[in-house]
Design a protein around this motif. Sequence first.
Motif, PDB file in Angstrom:
ATOM      1  N   ARG A  80     -13.280   4.599  -2.656  1.00  0.00           N
ATOM      2  CA  ARG A  80     -14.443   5.462  -2.477  1.00  0.00           C
ATOM      3  C   ARG A  80     -15.302   4.990  -1.309  1.00  0.00           C
ATOM      4  N   PRO A  81     -16.175   5.855  -0.834  1.00  0.00           N
ATOM      5  CA  PRO A  81     -17.118   5.456   0.225  1.00  0.00           C
ATOM      6  C   PRO A  81     -17.982   4.272  -0.213  1.00  0.00           C
ATOM      7  N   GLY A  82     -18.533   3.578   0.759  1.00  0.00           N
ATOM      8  CA  GLY A  82     -19.408   2.437   0.478  1.00  0.00           C
ATOM      9  C   GLY A  82     -18.695   1.247  -0.117  1.00  0.00           C
ATOM     10  N   CYS A  83     -17.410   1.121   0.165  1.00  0.00           N
ATOM     11  CA  CYS A  83     -16.588   0.021  -0.375  1.00  0.00           C
ATOM     12  C   CYS A  83     -16.585   0.018  -1.901  1.00  0.00           C
ATOM     13  N   GLY A  84     -16.520   1.220  -2.461  1.00  0.00           N
ATOM     14  CA  GLY A  84     -16.517   1.358  -3.914  1.00  0.00           C
ATOM     15  C   GLY A  84     -15.128   1.579  -4.466  1.00  0.00           C
ATOM     16  N   GLY A  85     -15.009   1.368  -5.766  1.00  0.00           N
ATOM     17  CA  GLY A  85     -13.744   1.575  -6.463  1.00  0.00           C
ATOM     18  C   GLY A  85     -12.759   0.448  -6.202  1.00  0.00           C
ATOM     19  N   LYS A  86     -11.531   0.698  -6.568  1.00  0.00           N
ATOM     20  CA  LYS A  86     -10.475  -0.300  -6.376  1.00  0.00           C
ATOM     21  C   LYS A  86     -10.215  -0.505  -4.895  1.00  0.00           C
ATOM     22  N   ALA A  87      -9.801  -1.724  -4.569  1.00  0.00           N
ATOM     23  CA  ALA A  87      -9.483  -2.057  -3.178  1.00  0.00           C
ATOM     24  C   ALA A  87      -8.057  -2.585  -3.090  1.00  0.00           C
ATOM     25  N   ARG A  88      -7.447  -2.307  -1.953  1.00  0.00           N
ATOM     26  CA  ARG A  88      -6.137  -2.873  -1.627  1.00  0.00           C
ATOM     27  C   ARG A  88      -6.273  -3.556  -0.279  1.00  0.00           C
ATOM     28  N   ARG A  89      -5.743  -4.751  -0.163  1.00  0.00           N
ATOM     29  CA  ARG A  89      -5.743  -5.461   1.113  1.00  0.00           C
ATOM     30  C   ARG A  89      -4.373  -5.307   1.753  1.00  0.00           C
ATOM     31  N   LEU A  90      -4.379  -4.748   2.954  1.00  0.00           N
ATOM     32  CA  LEU A  90      -3.154  -4.576   3.735  1.00  0.00           C
ATOM     33  C   LEU A  90      -3.166  -5.621   4.843  1.00  0.00           C
ATOM     34  N   PHE A  91      -2.090  -6.379   4.963  1.00  0.00           N
ATOM     35  CA  PHE A  91      -2.011  -7.449   5.950  1.00  0.00           C
ATOM     36  C   PHE A  91      -1.238  -7.015   7.187  1.00  0.00           C
ATOM     37  N   GLY A  92      -1.579  -7.615   8.315  1.00  0.00           N
ATOM     38  CA  GLY A  92      -0.906  -7.333   9.565  1.00  0.00           C
ATOM     39  C   GLY A  92      -0.592  -8.617  10.297  1.00  0.00           C
ATOM     40  N   PRO A  93      -0.052  -8.488  11.459  1.00  0.00           N
ATOM     41  CA  PRO A  93       0.209  -7.224  12.136  1.00  0.00           C
ATOM     42  C   PRO A  93       1.316  -6.440  11.442  1.00  0.00           C
ATOM     43  N   ALA A  94       1.025  -5.147  11.242  1.00  0.00           N
ATOM     44  CA  ALA A  94       1.986  -4.273  10.571  1.00  0.00           C
ATOM     45  C   ALA A  94       1.528  -2.833  10.720  1.00  0.00           C
TER      46      ALA A  94
END
Length: 117
Positions: free
Chosen positions: A17-31
């Motif tokens: 959700r907006p404002g860094c709300g709700g569940k989060a997923r961290r995607l790593f890079g470079p990718a």
Amino acid sequence: MAVTGTVQSCYVDVFERPGCGGKARRLFGPAGYERLRVEGGSIPMGSLAVGPGAWVVGYVAGAPTTHAFWILPGKMVGDLDKTDLGRRVDSLDLLSAPPEPGHRHFASYRLASIPMA
């Protein structure tokens, strides 16, 4: 294998959700992460927070060089749907350095208007 150096700080946190709300997923890079928003298997993207060692380009799959926006290291987009392309963006590429000439996203990086909250 452990992630070290610049790569360890190359990530984006994708919030439901907006404002860094709700569940989060961290995607790593470079990718590259194409078609994150797809019917039946979508990752909701309400807001984004970029790690200190990542240059993130959000784009529409199928048009990565013409429909793109950039977020610089350590910045965020508080409400993705309020950006010009936010509702259409379905893909993210994470780079550990700014793109150089010849990279597929170089032209968009040079021309970018970078949304930041």
